[in-house]
Write an enzyme that holds these catalytic residues in place. Sequence first.
Site, PDB file in Angstrom:
ATOM      1  N   TYR A 101     -46.335  43.431 -48.541  1.00 32.34           N
ATOM      2  CA  TYR A 101     -46.967  43.860 -49.655  1.00 32.34           C
ATOM      3  C   TYR A 101     -48.072  44.944 -49.176  1.00 32.34           C
ATOM      4  O   TYR A 101     -48.577  45.072 -48.130  1.00 32.34           O
ATOM      5  CB  TYR A 101     -47.873  42.302 -49.913  1.00 32.34           C
ATOM      6  CG  TYR A 101     -48.974  42.758 -50.807  1.00 32.34           C
ATOM      7  CD1 TYR A 101     -48.909  42.357 -52.214  1.00 32.34           C
ATOM      8  CD2 TYR A 101     -50.348  43.168 -50.383  1.00 32.34           C
ATOM      9  CE1 TYR A 101     -49.705  42.691 -53.125  1.00 32.34           C
ATOM     10  CE2 TYR A 101     -51.363  43.266 -51.484  1.00 32.34           C
ATOM     11  CZ  TYR A 101     -51.169  43.147 -52.716  1.00 32.34           C
ATOM     12  OH  TYR A 101     -52.171  43.418 -53.413  1.00 32.34           O
ATOM     13  N   GLU A 189     -50.204  47.964 -56.906  1.00 35.00           N
ATOM     14  CA  GLU A 189     -49.582  47.163 -56.095  1.00 35.00           C
ATOM     15  C   GLU A 189     -48.134  47.588 -55.718  1.00 35.00           C
ATOM     16  O   GLU A 189     -47.703  47.684 -56.753  1.00 35.00           O
ATOM     17  CB  GLU A 189     -49.575  45.524 -56.552  1.00 35.00           C
ATOM     18  CG  GLU A 189     -51.031  45.034 -56.188  1.00 35.00           C
ATOM     19  CD  GLU A 189     -50.800  43.526 -56.644  1.00 35.00           C
ATOM     20  OE1 GLU A 189     -51.740  42.614 -56.456  1.00 35.00           O
ATOM     21  OE2 GLU A 189     -49.785  43.037 -57.199  1.00 35.00           O
TER      22      GLU A 189
END
Length: 377
Positions: A101, A189
């Site tokens: 991530y 993101e």
Amino acid sequence: MKIHEYQARNLFRKYGIPVPDGVVCHSVEEVEKNVPNDEKLRVVKAQVHVGGRGKAGGVKLAKSKAEAVEKAGQILGMDIKGLTVEKVLVADAVDIEKEFYVGLINDRNSKSVTLMASAEGGVEIEEVARVSPEKIIKMSIDPTMGLMDWQARKIALQLFRDPKEMRQAAAILVKLYRLYVETDSSLAEINPLVLTPDKRVLAIDGKMNFDDNALFRQPEILKMRESTEDEKKEIEANEKGLSYIKLDGNIGCMVNGAGLAMATMDMIKLYGGEPANFLDIGGSSNPQKVVEAMSILLSDSNVKAVMINIFGGITRCDDVARGLVTALQEINTDIPVVIRLSGTNAKEGLEIIREYGLPTVSTMSEAAQKAIELSNK
Ligand code: GDP
Ligand code: MN
């Protein structure tokens, strides 16, 4: 403002972040037409403005064109967290060795952009943050310096031990930061950022939000806006000088002033009700504004009662009352309306409303209780 994954991927590509190719399709026929007839592994992905599509069944692998068509048929029209899937991205799938991530957000505490990264990618990052926050690496970025190469490498080194992989990841972070700053983004993101078995690092999902207040200087971003019906209503209200945010309750609120609007919503909650919206009509007694505000409120079929809460300061309550009467005559609705007027010329204002034949109250708490009572009838 939110954009879809396929749009985020386009921006990533423009900034040199590696992403697999893909095509957006609005129907099964478009998949038939646009996807080559081969045995390539692809991934069919719902394009909706929410995360967790994978878990909801909105991300499916397909081993052939026929399978891509079939999976698209299953995903199109699907409901994911209250949103209907109107388009899918059919993208080249990749083999995954590991998922990571990485994300950028505006952090109000440090007053800077914060870079977050975790080796626990793929799953919902909120869950990682809750259960094991130590697994998320955070770094505040100095706005005058930006994200420097050595900082990006320092973060990347905590995710990737191999220098070749680390360098690819660091380059992606620097590019993501540039994209974030140059587009006035408020969230960017990549989840997951993946490492493939042949040691390539690439983005296979993308989420980006943008600061609404900066859209005036981001024409290219604004062009990407694809709003849901609720968002369209909010934008339409905004263009008419009203600040409107739809919520899930059944008491419509019409208020002059943002602070009073917040207090009104609190008051409704206090007495056990649920506001249907935030609506600030600003400081004018213009009947047209009230008509517009009312029609926006009443277009929400959840609304069972309307609470109008006006505090007269420079705007006088009798002016507002006249505006309300004119507006209510024009609208002519069965939904019960409770009006509370207070402040300059409140007495005269309440008289006008009473003559028109609507219930009036002089305190906010009375108004909230009355609106809740009427909404339950
Ligand atoms: P989200 O659930 O809305 O965040 O959608 P994602 O695009 O992140 O996909 C969810 C999950 O599907 C990912 O974490 C992967 O595990 C899997 N997935 C997505 N794309 C691919 C792909 O190209 N190959 C493989 N093997 N898995 C994928
Ligand atoms: Mn994801």
